[in-house]
Structures are given as C-alpha cells and as structure tokens.
Design a protein around this motif. Structure first.
Motif, mmCIF file in Angstrom:
data_model
loop_
_atom_site.group_PDB
_atom_site.id
_atom_site.type_symbol
_atom_site.label_atom_id
_atom_site.label_comp_id
_atom_site.label_asym_id
_atom_site.label_seq_id
_atom_site.Cartn_x
_atom_site.Cartn_y
_atom_site.Cartn_z
ATOM 1 N N TYR A 1 6.067 0.914 -2.810
ATOM 2 C CA TYR A 1 6.828 2.005 -2.169
ATOM 3 C C TYR A 1 7.104 3.129 -3.172
ATOM 4 O O TYR A 1 6.989 4.311 -2.846
ATOM 5 C CB TYR A 1 8.143 1.480 -1.593
ATOM 6 C CG TYR A 1 8.865 2.503 -0.747
ATOM 7 C CD1 TYR A 1 8.477 2.734 0.571
ATOM 8 C CD2 TYR A 1 9.910 3.262 -1.269
ATOM 9 C CE1 TYR A 1 9.113 3.680 1.351
ATOM 10 C CE2 TYR A 1 10.552 4.216 -0.509
ATOM 11 C CZ TYR A 1 10.155 4.415 0.805
ATOM 12 O OH TYR A 1 10.786 5.370 1.574
ATOM 13 N N ALA A 2 7.435 2.731 -4.400
ATOM 14 C CA ALA A 2 7.661 3.736 -5.449
ATOM 15 C C ALA A 2 6.376 4.496 -5.753
ATOM 16 O O ALA A 2 6.395 5.688 -6.072
ATOM 17 C CB ALA A 2 8.194 3.055 -6.709
ATOM 18 N N GLU A 3 5.243 3.805 -5.633
ATOM 19 C CA GLU A 3 3.945 4.411 -5.932
ATOM 20 C C GLU A 3 3.513 5.425 -4.881
ATOM 21 O O GLU A 3 3.007 6.497 -5.201
ATOM 22 C CB GLU A 3 2.896 3.304 -6.011
ATOM 23 C CG GLU A 3 1.463 3.780 -6.186
ATOM 24 C CD GLU A 3 0.476 2.624 -6.083
ATOM 25 O OE1 GLU A 3 0.128 2.062 -7.134
ATOM 26 O OE2 GLU A 3 0.072 2.274 -4.954
ATOM 27 N N GLY A 4 3.712 5.079 -3.605
ATOM 28 C CA GLY A 4 3.207 5.981 -2.561
ATOM 29 C C GLY A 4 3.873 5.841 -1.213
ATOM 30 O O GLY A 4 3.282 6.228 -0.195
ATOM 31 N N GLY A 5 5.082 5.273 -1.180
ATOM 32 C CA GLY A 5 5.801 5.134 0.076
ATOM 33 C C GLY A 5 5.131 4.134 1.016
ATOM 34 O O GLY A 5 4.352 3.282 0.594
ATOM 35 N N LEU A 6 5.430 4.262 2.298
ATOM 36 C CA LEU A 6 4.867 3.344 3.302
ATOM 37 C C LEU A 6 3.344 3.406 3.340
ATOM 38 O O LEU A 6 2.686 2.417 3.646
ATOM 39 C CB LEU A 6 5.437 3.658 4.685
ATOM 40 C CG LEU A 6 6.894 3.273 4.924
ATOM 41 C CD1 LEU A 6 7.343 3.735 6.303
ATOM 42 C CD2 LEU A 6 7.083 1.761 4.793
ATOM 43 N N ARG A 7 2.802 4.578 3.039
ATOM 44 C CA ARG A 7 1.343 4.737 3.039
ATOM 45 C C ARG A 7 0.691 3.755 2.064
ATOM 46 O O ARG A 7 -0.368 3.194 2.358
ATOM 47 C CB ARG A 7 0.989 6.177 2.667
ATOM 48 C CG ARG A 7 -0.502 6.489 2.742
ATOM 49 C CD ARG A 7 -0.748 7.936 2.290
ATOM 50 N NE ARG A 7 -2.158 8.274 2.380
ATOM 51 C CZ ARG A 7 -2.737 8.780 3.458
ATOM 52 N NH1 ARG A 7 -2.022 8.997 4.554
ATOM 53 N NH2 ARG A 7 -4.023 9.065 3.477
ATOM 54 N N SER A 8 1.341 3.553 0.922
ATOM 55 C CA SER A 8 0.799 2.629 -0.067
ATOM 56 C C SER A 8 0.906 1.185 0.418
ATOM 57 O O SER A 8 -0.019 0.391 0.241
ATOM 58 C CB SER A 8 1.543 2.783 -1.400
ATOM 59 O OG SER A 8 1.052 1.877 -2.357
ATOM 60 N N ILE A 9 2.026 0.839 1.049
ATOM 61 C CA ILE A 9 2.222 -0.518 1.552
ATOM 62 C C ILE A 9 1.213 -0.846 2.647
ATOM 63 O O ILE A 9 0.722 -1.974 2.743
ATOM 64 C CB ILE A 9 3.665 -0.702 2.064
ATOM 65 C CG1 ILE A 9 4.656 -0.578 0.895
ATOM 66 C CG2 ILE A 9 3.836 -2.038 2.779
ATOM 67 C CD1 ILE A 9 6.109 -0.551 1.310
ATOM 68 N N PHE A 10 0.876 0.156 3.474
ATOM 69 C CA PHE A 10 -0.052 -0.062 4.590
ATOM 70 C C PHE A 10 -1.503 0.285 4.231
ATOM 71 O O PHE A 10 -2.339 0.372 5.118
ATOM 72 C CB PHE A 10 0.396 0.751 5.811
ATOM 73 C CG PHE A 10 1.492 0.087 6.596
ATOM 74 C CD1 PHE A 10 1.203 -0.694 7.706
ATOM 75 C CD2 PHE A 10 2.816 0.230 6.212
ATOM 76 C CE1 PHE A 10 2.204 -1.318 8.431
ATOM 77 C CE2 PHE A 10 3.838 -0.391 6.929
ATOM 78 C CZ PHE A 10 3.531 -1.174 8.040
ATOM 79 N N ARG A 11 -1.789 0.474 2.949
ATOM 80 C CA ARG A 11 -3.162 0.769 2.566
ATOM 81 C C ARG A 11 -4.087 -0.366 3.004
ATOM 82 O O ARG A 11 -3.777 -1.542 2.814
ATOM 83 C CB ARG A 11 -3.290 0.947 1.055
ATOM 84 C CG ARG A 11 -4.705 1.388 0.639
ATOM 85 C CD ARG A 11 -4.987 1.143 -0.823
ATOM 86 N NE ARG A 11 -4.140 1.930 -1.698
ATOM 87 C CZ ARG A 11 -4.135 1.800 -3.030
ATOM 88 N NH1 ARG A 11 -4.912 0.910 -3.615
ATOM 89 N NH2 ARG A 11 -3.334 2.542 -3.771
ATOM 90 N N GLY A 12 -5.213 0.000 3.598
ATOM 91 C CA GLY A 12 -6.163 -1.003 4.053
ATOM 92 C C GLY A 12 -5.985 -1.411 5.508
ATOM 93 O O GLY A 12 -6.634 -2.360 5.966
ATOM 94 N N THR A 13 -5.146 -0.692 6.256
ATOM 95 C CA THR A 13 -4.922 -1.043 7.662
ATOM 96 C C THR A 13 -6.208 -0.897 8.475
ATOM 97 O O THR A 13 -6.565 -1.779 9.267
ATOM 98 C CB THR A 13 -3.809 -0.162 8.272
ATOM 99 O OG1 THR A 13 -2.581 -0.419 7.570
ATOM 100 C CG2 THR A 13 -3.617 -0.484 9.755
ATOM 101 N N GLY A 14 -6.914 0.206 8.284
ATOM 102 C CA GLY A 14 -8.177 0.405 9.001
ATOM 103 C C GLY A 14 -9.202 -0.657 8.636
ATOM 104 O O GLY A 14 -9.931 -1.166 9.502
ATOM 105 N N ALA A 15 -9.258 -1.005 7.360
ATOM 106 C CA ALA A 15 -10.199 -2.042 6.906
ATOM 107 C C ALA A 15 -9.826 -3.402 7.484
ATOM 108 O O ALA A 15 -10.699 -4.215 7.799
ATOM 109 C CB ALA A 15 -10.211 -2.097 5.377
#
Length: 306
Positions: A169-183
């Motif tokens: 979350y500190a690195e990139g917010g929710l976007r970072s936590i959900f990275r790889g959703t499409g994959a």
C-alpha cells in the motif's frame, strides 16, 4: 455438485441440479482449506521456479532441497497464511458462482428437454465462477507470491501478510495490492471452465449405469477431483507464469500482462511460459482431489443435518 439428477436442495419437480447458495458457499470453503493444506508446498515450488533468475534452480527438486536446507520443513509452507485465510471466501465464491452460472443457463433455456448440461454450458458456468472469485483471489495471490519469493537469498523483507499489505500500500496504494488481477482472471477463467467440465464429465463416466452421480462414494469423487485439477493446470500454466512474474516484480518493471509476457519471451524464450509445469501438475491431482473430497463430504454432512 453434479448436474445430473435432482438433489435435496433442487427446486421441487424441475430436475435441475443446483445447490442452495449457503451450502455451495460453505462446502466450497471446506474444499479450499483441504486444497491448501495438501498443495501449498507444490505451489511454493512452482512460484519459485517461475520467478527466480535463470540458473537459480536446476528443477523442482532443487527448489525443495535448497528450501529445506535454508529454512527447514517450515520453509515449504512460507506464504501459506494468505491462501489459508483467503481460501474460504475464494473457494466458497467459486463454488457458489459455479452453481449460479448453472442457474443462469437453466434460466436462459426454459424449454430445454433435459436437465443434463452440455459441455459448453458447463464450461460457461465454470468460466463464470472465476469472475467474482478473482476480486478476492488476486490480492490474496499477490500477497502469497510476495511472501513465497522472499527468503531465497538474504534477509526477508516482510514478516507476514499484514507487513506485505502495508508495504504494498505504501508502494502504490490499492493498485499495488491488486496488481495481477487481469492475469488472475486470464488464468482462472479458462482454467475454471476446464476444471468443472472435467469434474462433471469424470463423475458421469465413473457413475454405474442407472445410478445417481450424487450418491457416488468418495473413491470416484477423489479420482474426478484429481482429474479436474490436471485439466485446469493444463490450460493455466502460461497465464500463471505471467501472473507470478507480474506480482513478484519490482514496481514499474512491467506495464501490464502483455508487457510482462513479451519481456518474458524475449528474455527467456517461449519455454519460460511453462516454468513450474512439473510441480503444478504434481500438485494438481492430490490438491484438487482433496478439494472435491472436502466439498462433497461437507455437502453430504449438511444434507444430513438440514
């Protein structure tokens, strides 16, 4: 979970094999816990093979040997917390959504002659099951992968799942936590279609003439569940490799799924898309046999209770 004959939770008189939402949800959770307990060491081996720099490991057994030497048996269960905590809603959603997908098919075909679903209809319901499941599975997979790949050299950056969530979350917010959703959806959509089709078809094949598939004993259920897992991972490995690399890479290394796929092929060749195939297939049969054993056993227990 068979679609062949009406069970105690089916709509009276319509012969459509669909389970109540509550029972689908609960039984899926039991199946998921069973899968994680049996399959996590295989999954860790797969992820480390997929994400480690070329030459780090000579194969699956080398991953196991080095992990045991470095961290002992507990090292094979590194990162098990997120899937074990998340697996109940993930598998519960999957089996609930699969049953919902079958209900959608029945609603769209009110004049159907037979309640028996075709292979295409089962595939639709299976693919549909992956859509809501991905919303829970993607962040859980992200956390799990980050934990699994650390500790291969040097000091671990994170102490556990909460530490990972805070760091991401500190690195990139929710976007970072959900990275790889499409994959995750690219892996689980086709994979789930193959998974449920293989399971239902295997149960049909293993059912004696004139018998009810819902009354199969646990032996055929274990075989059908194991075959379902093999079918799923036969489709899922390439997108799973991309997912693992996306979710374990430093921030900014890849712009998305296709960028990761392109760079992986350029750097390591097409064969890189099949890294981890061995441990994935070794895990597929026992873990998914355990999944459906947990699902069917819990359904039978609930049917007796209420």
């Amino acid at each position: 979970m068979s679609d062949m004959a009406p069970g105690p939770d089916s709509k009276a008189g319509d012969g459509k094999q669909t389970t109540t939402a509550a029972k689908s949800f609960i039984s899926g959770g039991f199946g998921g816990v069973s899968a994680v307990l049996v399959g996590h060491p295989f999954d860790l081996t797969k992820v480390r093979l997929q994400t480690a720099p070329a030459g780090t490991y000579s194969g699956a057994m080398d991953v196991v040997r080095k992990t045991l030497a470095r961290d002992g048996v507990k090292g094979l269960y590194r990162g098990m917390g997120p899937p074990l905590v998340g697996v109940t809603p993930i598998f519960a959603l999957s089996f609930w959504a699969y049953d919902l997908g079958k209900k959608i098919v029945y609603s769209a075909t009110p004049d159907r002659v037979s309640p028996k679903l075709s292979t295409g209809e089962l595939a639709f319901a299976g693919f549909f099951s992956a859509v809501p499941t991905t919303l829970v599975a993607a962040p859980a997979e992200r956390i799990k992968v980050v934990l699994q790949v650390q500790g291969q050299g040097g000091k671990a950056q994170y102490s556990g799942p909460i530490s990972v969530v805070r760091g991401l979350y500190a690195e990139g917010g929710l976007r970072s936590i959900f990275r790889g959703t499409g994959a995750t959806l690219a892996r689980d959509g086709p994979g789930s279609a193959a998974y449920f089709v293989a399971y239902e078809q295997a149960k049909r094949a293993l059912t004696p003439a004139g018998a009810d598939p819902s009354q199969l004993n646990l032996g055929p259920v274990i075989i059908a569940g194991g075959l379902a897992g093999v079918a799923m991972w036969s489709f899922a490995i390439p997108p799973d490799v991309i997912k693992s690399r996306l979710q374990s890479a430093p921030q900014g290394m890849y712009s998305g799924f296709f960028d990761c796929a392109r760079k992986t092929i350029v750097q390591d060749g097409v064969k890189a898309l099949f890294k981890g195939f061995g441990p994935a297939m070794a895990r597929a049969f026992p873990a998914n046999a355990a999944t459906f054993l947990g699902v069917e056993a819990s359904l039978k227990a609930m049917d007796k209770l209420f």
